[in-house]
Design a protein around this motif. Structure first.
Motif, short mmCIF file in Angstrom:
data_model
loop_
_atom_site.label_atom_id
_atom_site.label_comp_id
_atom_site.label_asym_id
_atom_site.label_seq_id
_atom_site.Cartn_x
_atom_site.Cartn_y
_atom_site.Cartn_z
N ASN A 163 0.83 -1.21 0.00
CA ASN A 163 0.00 0.00 0.00
C ASN A 163 0.87 1.26 0.00
O ASN A 163 0.59 2.23 -0.70
N LEU A 217 2.13 9.19 5.56
CA LEU A 217 0.84 9.80 5.84
C LEU A 217 1.02 10.98 6.78
O LEU A 217 0.37 12.03 6.61
N THR A 243 -2.67 5.83 3.78
CA THR A 243 -3.56 5.55 4.92
C THR A 243 -3.75 4.05 5.10
O THR A 243 -3.70 3.54 6.23
N LYS A 244 -3.95 3.35 3.98
CA LYS A 244 -4.11 1.90 4.06
C LYS A 244 -2.85 1.25 4.63
O LYS A 244 -2.93 0.34 5.47
N GLY A 288 1.19 4.29 -2.76
CA GLY A 288 1.10 5.70 -2.40
C GLY A 288 2.27 6.49 -2.96
O GLY A 288 2.10 7.61 -3.47
N LYS A 297 -4.47 12.75 -3.84
CA LYS A 297 -5.57 12.19 -3.05
C LYS A 297 -5.45 10.67 -2.99
O LYS A 297 -5.61 10.06 -1.92
N LYS A 298 -5.18 10.04 -4.14
CA LYS A 298 -4.99 8.59 -4.15
C LYS A 298 -3.75 8.20 -3.34
O LYS A 298 -3.75 7.17 -2.66
N GLU A 318 -4.69 8.11 0.18
CA GLU A 318 -5.53 6.95 0.46
C GLU A 318 -4.68 5.69 0.62
O GLU A 318 -4.91 4.88 1.54
N TRP A 319 -3.69 5.52 -0.25
CA TRP A 319 -2.84 4.33 -0.16
C TRP A 319 -1.93 4.39 1.06
O TRP A 319 -1.70 3.38 1.73
N LEU A 379 -4.85 15.78 1.35
CA LEU A 379 -5.90 15.75 2.37
C LEU A 379 -5.72 16.98 3.26
O LEU A 379 -4.71 17.68 3.18
#
Length: 326
Positions: free
Chosen positions: A78, A117, A103-104, A82, A96-97, A100-101, A127
């Motif tokens: 992940n 992150l 974050t995962k 990112g 944004k993607k 998200e990655w 974000l």
């Protein structure tokens, strides 16, 4: 880092005259990096096929392998996805993607995902900016041994924005990063130890970490440790060792080191007197904005042929330095 109160030296050794004026300019705690954050460190598993493809520049293959690994539940995959989206490597850049990655990866426990992150939260990239959450993720990564996360967490405690200012906690995390060979952390910790600001003052430990930072190439630390050696502060006095470090920093273009080296050559502290070398380094330091009226007078005392030679050597140094940069 925020400015700390400066140490004042009440020393009588003759070497102080050559070096001590640099203390005020060089011993202030450094500011946080622009944006406040460091942003790179090696991946969790350099032997991972997806990371291997990434390191080889095969970004499409890295994306394919990481996507498959992420579906299998591999946390570090992940984080790599990112990275690809953040930099726009093998895919269109999409912050944004990327967030998200990351974050995962962070939620799955990958310390690099937690760190990245944290950086995006601290900077508000991809974000909404949230330094408190950023600090939480830095701490999560630091607890797992992430060097840059530890350094950034120390910055959080120094700044006192996302968390209450706590120089003791800052020193703790700086020590963690310094022990893992983060040069700036070693320098910052040495500065805190010298001042005793929020922690127990300890000149010997300050010298230890300043030497470590100097050995790792931190030019400010090279200047500071040279001053400590020359003055015998926290370490046995070593004028020759001080001059050696000053010369290294001076050759790297540090004007404070150039000025102190000029003084050393002019007075014969730790090195044989050399009027030409002293003037050469003073001319270079002055051109870089480091004024010194005493050395101005020294250069004025040169004979015309000496002045001409010093100016020629200074110009030769500039040309060599410029060629090296190119």
């Amino acid at each position: 880092m925020k400015s700390l109160r400066l140490l004042t030296f009440a020393l009588t050794a003759v070497f102080v005259g050559a070096l001590a004026p640099a203390c005020d300019a060089a011993s202030k705690a450094p500011p946080a990096q622009k944006g406040g954050w460091s942003t790179s460190e090696a991946p969790s598993d350099p032997g991972d096929p997806a990371y291997a493809a990434f390191e080889a520049g095969n970004y499409n293959e890295a994306h394919r392998l990481a996507s498959a690994a992420a579906q299998r539940g591999e946390a570090q995959a992940n984080t790599l996805l990112g990275e690809l989206y953040e930099q726009g490597l093998g895919v269109h850049q999409d912050l944004k993607k990327a967030a998200e990655w990351f974050t995962k990866g962070a939620v799955a426990g990958d310390m690099h995902g937690q760190f990245r992150l944290g950086v995006m939260l601290a900077e508000g990239r991809g974000l909404k900016k949230d330094r408190r959450k950023a600090a939480d993720f830095f701490e999560a990564a630091a607890q797992q041994g992430h060097t840059l996360a530890a350094y950034n967490l120390a910055q959080v405690y120094v700044e006192g924005f996302a968390r209450p200012q706590d120089m003791g906690r800052a020193a703790y995390w700086l020590a963690i990063a310094a022990e893992k060979d983060h040069a700036q952390a070693a320098y910052d910790l040495a500065t805190l130890l010298r001042h005793g600001d929020g922690i127990q003052k300890d000149e010997a430990k300050a010298a230890q970490f300043m030497a470590k930072a100097a050995d790792m190439g931190n030019v400010e630390a090279q200047v500071e440790y040279a001053i400590m050696l020359g003055n015998g502060k926290g370490v046995p006095k070593d004028e020759a060792g001080a001059v050696k470090l000053l010369r290294i920093a001076a050759e790297r273009g540090n004007p404070i080191a150039q000025n102190r080296l000029a003084r050393a050559y002019s007075a014969g502290f730790g090195v044989g007197k050399d009027r030409i070398a002293a003037s050469k380094w003073h001319l270079l330091a002055r051109a870089a904005g480091q004024s010194d009226f005493r050395m101005d007078l020294f250069v004025m005392s040169l004979k015309p042929d000496e002045r001409k030679k010093a100016e020629a050597e200074a110009q030769a140094w500039r040309e060599e330095a410029a060629a090296t940069v190119r």
